[in-house]
Design a protein around this motif. Sequence first.
Motif, mmCIF file in Angstrom:
data_model
loop_
_atom_site.group_PDB
_atom_site.id
_atom_site.type_symbol
_atom_site.label_atom_id
_atom_site.label_comp_id
_atom_site.label_asym_id
_atom_site.label_seq_id
_atom_site.Cartn_x
_atom_site.Cartn_y
_atom_site.Cartn_z
ATOM 1 N N ARG A 153 0.857 -1.196 0.000
ATOM 2 C CA ARG A 153 0.000 0.000 0.000
ATOM 3 C C ARG A 153 0.877 1.224 0.000
ATOM 4 O O ARG A 153 1.730 1.338 0.871
ATOM 5 N N PRO A 154 0.724 2.161 -0.916
ATOM 6 C CA PRO A 154 -0.182 2.078 -2.063
ATOM 7 C C PRO A 154 0.200 0.938 -3.017
ATOM 8 O O PRO A 154 1.309 0.436 -2.939
ATOM 9 N N THR A 155 -0.770 0.560 -3.870
ATOM 10 C CA THR A 155 -0.540 -0.544 -4.810
ATOM 11 C C THR A 155 0.759 -0.316 -5.575
ATOM 12 O O THR A 155 0.944 0.749 -6.166
ATOM 13 N N PRO A 156 1.669 -1.284 -5.541
ATOM 14 C CA PRO A 156 2.966 -1.085 -6.213
ATOM 15 C C PRO A 156 2.849 -1.039 -7.734
ATOM 16 O O PRO A 156 1.969 -1.665 -8.309
ATOM 17 N N MET A 157 3.732 -0.276 -8.333
ATOM 18 C CA MET A 157 3.903 -0.275 -9.786
ATOM 19 C C MET A 157 4.850 -1.420 -10.106
ATOM 20 O O MET A 157 5.865 -1.581 -9.429
ATOM 21 N N VAL A 158 4.530 -2.186 -11.152
ATOM 22 C CA VAL A 158 5.382 -3.317 -11.519
ATOM 23 C C VAL A 158 6.101 -3.023 -12.835
ATOM 24 O O VAL A 158 5.499 -2.510 -13.774
ATOM 25 N N GLU A 159 7.387 -3.322 -12.848
ATOM 26 C CA GLU A 159 8.171 -3.239 -14.078
ATOM 27 C C GLU A 159 8.907 -4.555 -14.256
ATOM 28 O O GLU A 159 9.194 -5.240 -13.281
ATOM 29 N N TYR A 170 14.409 -13.092 -16.735
ATOM 30 C CA TYR A 170 13.482 -12.023 -16.367
ATOM 31 C C TYR A 170 13.335 -11.900 -14.851
ATOM 32 O O TYR A 170 13.368 -12.910 -14.134
ATOM 33 N N VAL A 171 13.147 -10.662 -14.388
ATOM 34 C CA VAL A 171 12.687 -10.435 -13.012
ATOM 35 C C VAL A 171 11.608 -9.364 -13.068
ATOM 36 O O VAL A 171 11.626 -8.507 -13.959
ATOM 37 N N CYS A 172 10.685 -9.438 -12.130
ATOM 38 C CA CYS A 172 9.753 -8.320 -12.003
ATOM 39 C C CYS A 172 10.113 -7.551 -10.736
ATOM 40 O O CYS A 172 10.574 -8.120 -9.743
ATOM 41 N N VAL A 173 9.928 -6.245 -10.818
ATOM 42 C CA VAL A 173 10.250 -5.349 -9.704
ATOM 43 C C VAL A 173 8.992 -4.561 -9.366
ATOM 44 O O VAL A 173 8.375 -3.966 -10.254
ATOM 45 N N ALA A 174 8.590 -4.608 -8.107
ATOM 46 C CA ALA A 174 7.410 -3.870 -7.652
ATOM 47 C C ALA A 174 7.878 -2.728 -6.757
ATOM 48 O O ALA A 174 8.690 -2.935 -5.857
ATOM 49 N N ARG A 175 7.368 -1.522 -7.008
ATOM 50 C CA ARG A 175 7.813 -0.350 -6.247
ATOM 51 C C ARG A 175 6.644 0.485 -5.754
ATOM 52 O O ARG A 175 5.661 0.664 -6.476
ATOM 53 N N ASN A 176 6.769 0.982 -4.535
ATOM 54 C CA ASN A 176 5.973 2.130 -4.114
ATOM 55 C C ASN A 176 6.898 3.041 -3.292
ATOM 56 O O ASN A 176 8.105 2.779 -3.219
ATOM 57 N N TYR A 177 6.352 4.090 -2.676
ATOM 58 C CA TYR A 177 7.255 5.062 -2.042
ATOM 59 C C TYR A 177 7.997 4.488 -0.828
ATOM 60 O O TYR A 177 8.987 5.054 -0.383
ATOM 61 N N LEU A 178 7.551 3.340 -0.351
ATOM 62 C CA LEU A 178 8.218 2.740 0.810
ATOM 63 C C LEU A 178 9.362 1.803 0.439
ATOM 64 O O LEU A 178 10.099 1.358 1.304
ATOM 65 N N GLY A 179 9.480 1.488 -0.860
ATOM 66 C CA GLY A 179 10.583 0.607 -1.236
ATOM 67 C C GLY A 179 10.273 -0.217 -2.465
ATOM 68 O O GLY A 179 9.335 0.078 -3.200
#
Length: 130
Positions: free
Chosen positions: A52-58, A103-112
């Motif tokens: 939370r908030p929902t992470p952005m995935v790249e 491949y790797v996926c990376v999830a980000r939000n403002y906490l990390g």
Amino acid sequence: PRELPHLHLHRLLSLSSRPRLEDAPPRIVEHPSDLIVSKGEPATLNCKAEGRPTPMVEWYKDGERVETDREDPRSHRMLLPSGSLFFLRIVHGRRSKPDEGIYVCVARNYLGEAVSRNASLEVKFLTPGE
């Protein structure tokens, strides 16, 4: 039981006055698996993240960021709402192998950020000399 509404109200108040109280850094809850696919076939690399908030995935392939339909509407790689990477068809030629790799996926939000396990995508050939 009488104290429940009061607790609920207190919780709502604390949420509105401190909106970041409930926030959480991303964590990967579904990791991608290794894939062996045929050229021209569709394929999906799964990734699901919570936070939370929902992470952005790249997505990254061999350390390079993967371009999807989010950047290029004509791309054959689509980033699904879940965070998974969907290939409309695997592209593979003699000289160019744009989809094969690690491949790797990376999830980000403002906490990390959270990084998934590595998943390899390998293209198999159906006919000799292809």
